[in-house]
Design a protein around this motif. Structure first.
Motif, PDB file in Angstrom:
ATOM      1  N   SER A 164      -5.394  -0.558  -2.203  1.00 43.62           N
ATOM      2  CA  SER A 164      -5.663   0.872  -2.023  1.00 43.62           C
ATOM      3  C   SER A 164      -6.071   1.232  -0.609  1.00 43.62           C
ATOM      4  O   SER A 164      -6.080   2.416  -0.242  1.00 43.62           O
ATOM      5  CB  SER A 164      -6.756   1.322  -3.006  1.00 43.62           C
ATOM      6  N   GLN A 165      -6.421   0.244   0.213  1.00 42.05           N
ATOM      7  CA  GLN A 165      -6.842   0.559   1.582  1.00 42.05           C
ATOM      8  C   GLN A 165      -6.630  -0.654   2.470  1.00 42.05           C
ATOM      9  O   GLN A 165      -6.347  -1.749   1.998  1.00 42.05           O
ATOM     10  CB  GLN A 165      -8.312   0.974   1.611  1.00 42.05           C
ATOM     11  N   THR A 179       1.174   5.264   0.948  1.00 39.59           N
ATOM     12  CA  THR A 179       0.601   6.331   1.758  1.00 39.59           C
ATOM     13  C   THR A 179       1.450   7.594   1.587  1.00 39.59           C
ATOM     14  O   THR A 179       2.407   7.608   0.827  1.00 39.59           O
ATOM     15  CB  THR A 179       0.542   5.927   3.245  1.00 39.59           C
ATOM     16  N   ARG A 226       0.849  -1.193   0.000  1.00 38.70           N
ATOM     17  CA  ARG A 226       0.000   0.000   0.000  1.00 38.70           C
ATOM     18  C   ARG A 226       0.884   1.242   0.000  1.00 38.70           C
ATOM     19  O   ARG A 226       1.931   1.261   0.650  1.00 38.70           O
ATOM     20  CB  ARG A 226      -0.907   0.007   1.222  1.00 38.70           C
TER      21      ARG A 226
END
Length: 461
Positions: free
Chosen positions: A124-125, A94, A92
């Motif tokens: 994505s999350q 960030t 992911r």
């Protein structure tokens, strides 16, 4: 594991420029060479499909490299056990990643799946095995002053690093299996510098943690010649995730299975005779790091580079490390004795020429030698030095090197009276320079620096 700021080799930090675009903004100021400022910058260029070169070395050599990469840290500390991810890897992003970073990351992940056979996908999350946090260079250096980017286990945010380090959670020697890692990359440098960080740090996040100066064809080498993962690197990563291995194995257990793994993955390497490149003494590594690392006076740098060359000669090396010793000394002599510097660059080029697979190394020395020829109004000689190295830089996806070689070629063409051709090459270089050097001011500054080498463009030229 970390990539150093302007790390070790600094191959394009010629007398042409400072150490690439930095982290703070640089205003454009009027200068004598107004021509580069007037050129409109074209769109940024991007590399097409990767063309990695498969290693042409013995599996016995590659097996030794694998073990030394996998069971030792860059500091020299030994790792008691083998560690990797044992399940499909999620990743992911960030922070505040630049758009070019996301495109480069997806391209890298595709290569890891295709060339190394690693099951790794971006999410994505939610929680992920690997978190890539894009932050400013200043934020990274507040935690590690010499680092451009780095990877650590057992955390997901840079804000957690200091506390985790204090309690020993980031100690790689304690890790038996990889489950959660964080990679911290800068979002305020050139697209190429961010991409190079992705390649190196993600490779170490999922694979070996060490770097070896004896490797001529790998990003697992602090000389910084290779910017993106090579065919050798992908073979190492494919072997790292072979089903015959698992986390927690000792060096002896991995060594027992490795010959069969490499015979299956790299059958061509079974018929190549081993070279058994000698170990790199710590004294040579320390001398190189002193010579080209941060925080040392010019006199001490030159002394350290001389010591590195002396050690290489005493060791009897004839490989790329001897060439790099000459190259490093040439780098440090440019400002005080350009003629002597050129002798060392030529010596490095001769050593690289006599060793197979050194085309990329030779492209770096060609930039230095062509630059010197241009300052002496020897355009034809500069063109000979530049040769076909542009194709090498493009194949190895080094836009910084490619743009510099093209700018040098333009000046050499100007010196030989081929002005229209020079202008076309110069304009073509700028798309690559936008990827390699980043900010518009940095592109124009590089163009101006290269232009200033040409005696025809001096005030009385």
């Amino acid at each position: 594991m970390q990539r150093l700021v302007c790390r070790i080799m600094l191959p394009l930090c010629l007398t042409l420029s400072a150490c690439g675009p930095g982290d703070e903004a640089r205003p454009e100021t009027p200068t004598r060479a107004a021509m580069p400022q007037a050129i409109a910058l074209p769109p940024m260029k991007a590399f097409s499909d990767p063309r990695p070169i498969r290693p042409e070395r013995s599996n016995r050599d590659i097996g030794r490299d694998f073990l030394d990469l996998s069971f030792q840290l860059e500091s020299g500390r030994h790792l008691p056990q083998f560690s990797r991810f044992e399940e499909p890897i999620t990743l992911r992003v960030t922070g505040q990643p630049p758009l070019t970073m996301m495109a480069d990351l997806d391209r890298l992940l595709s290569r890891l799946r295709r060339e190394a056979g690693i099951d790794i996908h971006r999410v994505s999350q939610g929680e992920a095995n690997i978190t890539i946090e894009a932050v400013s260079g200043d934020q990274i250096r507040r935690h590690l002053p010499t680092a451009a980017c780095f990877v650590v286990p057992n955390i997901s945010r840079l804000a957690d690093y200091r506390a985790a380090r204090n309690r020993g959670a980031t100690d790689w020697t304690r890790l038996r299996r990889r489950d959660r890692l964080a990679v911290f990359v800068p979002n305020d440098v050139s697209p190429q510098e961010t991409r190079d960080c992705l390649h190196e740090e993600l490779a170490q996040a999922i694979g070996p943690l060490n770097d070896l100066y004896r490797l001529p064809d790998s990003v697992f080498n602090d000389d910084n010649v290779h910017a993106v993962l090579t065919g050798f690197d992908m073979l190492i990563l494919r072997a790292y995730y072979a089903p015959e291995l698992r986390s927690g194995m000792t060096r002896a257990e991995v060594a027992a299975r490795l010959p069969g793994i490499l015979a299956r993955l790299n059958p061509e390497g079974e018929d190549v005779s081993p070279r058994f490149a000698p170990e790199t003494p710590r004294a040579w590594i320390d001398a190189i790091q002193t010579a080209l690392g941060p925080g040392t006076s010019p006199a001490d740098r030159r002394a350290a580079a001389l010591e590195a060359l002396r050690i290489a000669q005493v060791e009897g090396w004839s490989d790329h490390r001897l060439g790099f010793s000459h190259f490093s000394l040439g780098r440090l002599l440019q400002g005080s004795d350009a003629a002597l510097a050129v002798q060392h660059f030529a010596a490095a080029d001769d050593i690289y020429r006599r060793n197979p697979g050194m085309d990329l190394h030779r492209a770096f020395t060609a930039a230095q030698l062509a630059a010197y020829a241009i300052t002496r109004s020897r355009g034809d000689e500069a063109l000979i030095w530049l040769g076909s190295h542009q194709a090498t830089a493009e194949r190895h996806e080094n836009a910084t090197l490619l743009a510099t070689l093209m700018m040098l070629r333009a000046e050499a063409l100007d010196l030989t009276g081929r002005v229209a051709e020079a202008q076309a090459v110069r304009l073509d270089s700028l798309g690559w320079a936008r990827y390699g050097y980043g900010a518009d001011w940095a592109v124009r500054a590089k163009l101006q620096d290269v232009s200033a080498l040409n005696p025809l463009k001096e005030p009385n030229g």
